[in-house]
Each structure stands twice: as structure tokens, then as C-alpha cells.
Design a protein around this motif. Structure first.
Motif, PDB file in Angstrom:
ATOM      1  N   HIS A  33      16.161  18.787 -36.098  1.00 36.51           N
ATOM      2  CA  HIS A  33      14.817  18.778 -35.648  1.00 36.51           C
ATOM      3  C   HIS A  33      14.997  17.533 -34.201  1.00 36.51           C
ATOM      4  N   GLN A  34      15.783  16.631 -34.336  1.00 38.84           N
ATOM      5  CA  GLN A  34      15.953  15.863 -33.173  1.00 38.84           C
ATOM      6  C   GLN A  34      16.456  16.595 -32.189  1.00 38.84           C
ATOM      7  N   ARG A  35      17.708  17.286 -32.410  1.00 43.90           N
ATOM      8  CA  ARG A  35      18.443  17.918 -31.471  1.00 43.90           C
ATOM      9  C   ARG A  35      17.650  18.923 -30.556  1.00 43.90           C
ATOM     10  N   VAL A  36      16.960  19.636 -31.469  1.00 44.56           N
ATOM     11  CA  VAL A  36      15.972  20.562 -30.840  1.00 44.56           C
ATOM     12  C   VAL A  36      15.140  20.107 -29.732  1.00 44.56           C
ATOM     13  N   TYR A  37      14.331  18.690 -30.253  1.00 49.16           N
ATOM     14  CA  TYR A  37      13.373  18.364 -29.268  1.00 49.16           C
ATOM     15  C   TYR A  37      13.819  17.455 -28.278  1.00 49.16           C
ATOM     16  N   ALA A  38      15.354  16.962 -28.328  1.00 54.54           N
ATOM     17  CA  ALA A  38      15.781  16.284 -27.357  1.00 54.54           C
ATOM     18  C   ALA A  38      16.240  17.168 -26.305  1.00 54.54           C
ATOM     19  N   GLN A  39      16.744  18.353 -26.522  1.00 52.03           N
ATOM     20  CA  GLN A  39      16.859  19.251 -25.708  1.00 52.03           C
ATOM     21  C   GLN A  39      15.899  20.502 -25.191  1.00 52.03           C
ATOM     22  N   ASN A  40      14.811  20.625 -25.765  1.00 47.54           N
ATOM     23  CA  ASN A  40      13.797  21.511 -25.386  1.00 47.54           C
ATOM     24  C   ASN A  40      13.378  21.510 -24.136  1.00 47.54           C
ATOM     25  N   PRO A  41      13.278  20.253 -23.487  1.00 48.03           N
ATOM     26  CA  PRO A  41      12.769  20.078 -22.132  1.00 48.03           C
ATOM     27  C   PRO A  41      13.706  21.061 -21.015  1.00 48.03           C
ATOM     28  N   ALA A  42      14.968  20.776 -21.467  1.00 49.57           N
ATOM     29  CA  ALA A  42      15.841  21.410 -20.434  1.00 49.57           C
ATOM     30  C   ALA A  42      16.335  22.734 -20.751  1.00 49.57           C
ATOM     31  N   LEU A  43      16.142  23.130 -21.829  1.00 47.87           N
ATOM     32  CA  LEU A  43      16.646  24.510 -22.263  1.00 47.87           C
ATOM     33  C   LEU A  43      15.728  25.465 -22.745  1.00 47.87           C
ATOM     34  N   GLY A  44      14.475  24.902 -22.926  1.00 50.99           N
ATOM     35  CA  GLY A  44      13.340  25.720 -23.304  1.00 50.99           C
ATOM     36  C   GLY A  44      13.463  26.655 -24.626  1.00 50.99           C
ATOM     37  N   LEU A  45      13.950  25.772 -25.720  1.00 50.98           N
ATOM     38  CA  LEU A  45      14.206  26.430 -26.792  1.00 50.98           C
ATOM     39  C   LEU A  45      12.982  26.800 -27.783  1.00 50.98           C
ATOM     40  N   THR A  46      11.981  25.977 -27.786  1.00 57.78           N
ATOM     41  CA  THR A  46      10.937  26.682 -28.549  1.00 57.78           C
ATOM     42  C   THR A  46       9.331  26.218 -27.989  1.00 57.78           C
TER      43      THR A  46
END
Length: 237
Positions: A33-46
């Protein structure tokens, strides 16, 4: 959302679903969960907000667990940020998962997360499903395929059935219209070697999510899957 908040929220939801959880599992899911939301702004994961993730991403993904009993090798088609495949691989360390996605940035994220979490039962591959379905390394090799928020069910059938061994099953995550969608795609399922499609409740609290579960009954004709992009542009039904 800190670790205690996440673990309390997700643990409570899983308890309602009749799925026991322990600190070791919840800790590893929180690290994901932490990795998803740390990188979400740059990668648009979810597009799912962090506060809603325990229910809408994690519990939703883990709702497929009862349908993976006995599986040895599972393919997640269009894995994206790793829902459901990466979450399931954390919960099922004895099952081998192949996470497929067509976007390299997502595959790079998945590979980094697999390494960071020390998961030795998961791999991420940069492939379209149409390519994988014609690759002898993958065609006809999986016990189970999962697909979440991917495409209309007739398209998912064309992606998944070539990847499954005879006797394998597809678990497609769908919404309230799952039954009508499955009924409309029955001819496509038969054409691709499948049968016995069932629409089942996912059992996620407060949600009307459904699974379309289909069995591969015979080999998929060599003509399928069609070339990349064709299943979406010209669905079989």
C-alpha cells in the motif's frame, strides 16, 4: 493513512468476509500500500484514494481467494498497480503468479515492489495478453487467470482462454451487470473453448461486485487470440 489505521481497517473488512488475517500478512500488504501511494502521483497507478484502498483495492482483490484453491500457477492479466495479482501473491505464498501488463512503467513498478517485498512467488512481464496467448511460454500453461476492471467479458475471454490449460478457470471481476454481460458473451466463450460460466457474488461488504467464473473445457482454436488491439476493436460478441 498509517500502518495501524490500514491494518485495523483491512483486518476488520476481511473479518466480515470470513477471511482470517494476521499481523505478518497485514504488514506486508501495508508495505505494498505504501509503495502504491508513494509512487501514484508520478505513475498514475490507481484512481482509488488512499483512504478507500483497504476496501476497494485490497479487500476487493482478496475476495478472489476462495476461487484460487488448488491453483499452482496464476496469471493476472492487465495487472496495473498489482490488484488483484500482487495482493493475492502476498496472501498465497505457495502459488506462482505472473503479472502481465502492457505499460512498461507499471511493470517496472511491479518488479520493484516484488523485489522490495521479497516475494519469490511472483514475476512481472511486459506483454500484451494477445502476445502472451501466442507465446509457448504462456499459452495453455496457467491453472487460473484473473482480470479486474479490464474489458468487456467477451474481450477478457479472448485474452484469458488461450492462456489457460484445459480444466483451468478464469475469474473476472465485474459489477452489477455481470449476468447480462456474461449472457451476451456466451457464444464467444464457447468459440474460445470455454463453458460453464457462473456469476457469483464477490462478498465484499457494502459492494455489489460479482465474479464471472468460466472453465476452459477444450483447447482454444489456433486463430485466437487475434492480433493486438483486434479483440477490443472487434469483440467476438
Amino acid at each position: 493513512m498509517n500502518g495501524n489505521e490500514f491494518k485495523t481497517a483491512l483486518g476488520g473488512i476481511l473479518h466480515q468476509m470470513g477471511r482470517p488475517s494476521d499481523d505478518a500478512l497485514l504488514d506486508k500488504l501495508f508495505a505494498f500500500h505504501q509503495r502504491v501511494y508513494a509512487q501514484n502521483p508520478a505513475l498514475g497507478l490507481t484512481a482509488i484514494g488512499e483512504a478507500d484502498a483497504p476496501l476497494l483495492s485490497f479487500a476487493d482483490s482478496l475476495s478472489a481467494l476462495p476461487h484460487l484453491e488448488g491453483a499452482g500457477r496464476v496469471c493476472d492479466i492487465g495487472s496495473g498497480a498489482g490488484f488483484p495479482g500482487l495482493a493475492l501473491s502476498i496472501a498465497l505464498p505457495g502459488v506462482r503468479f505472473t503479472l502481465m501488463d502492457s505499460l512498461k512503467r507499471r511493470v517496472d513498478f511491479l518488479r520493484g515492489t516484488i523485489e522490495a517485498l521479497g516475494l519469490d512467488n511472483a514475476e512481472a512481464v511486459h506483454l500484451r495478453a494477445e502476445e502472451a496467448g501466442r507465446d509457448p511460454r504462456y499459452r495453455g500453461t496457467f491453472d487460473t487467470a484473473v482480470a479486474r476492471a479490464l474489458a468487456p467479458i467477451s474481450v477478457v475471454y479472448e485474452y484469458a482462454l488461450p492462456l489457460l490449460r484445459v480444466g483451468g478457470r478464469l475469474i473476472a471481476f465485474k459489477g452489477e451487470g455481470a449476468q447480462a454481460e456474461a449472457d451476451a458473451a456466451s457464444e464467444a466463450l464457447t468459440l474460445l473453448g470455454g463453458g460453464g460460466a457462473s456469476v457469483l457474488p464477490a462478498g465484499v461488504p457494502g459492494r455489489m461486485h460479482r465474479f464471472v467464473v468460466a472453465i476452459k473445457e477444450r483447447e482454444t482454436p489456433n486463430a485466437y487470440p487475434r492480433r493486438p488491439g483486434k479483440p477490443v476493436k472487434s469483440p467476438l460478441s
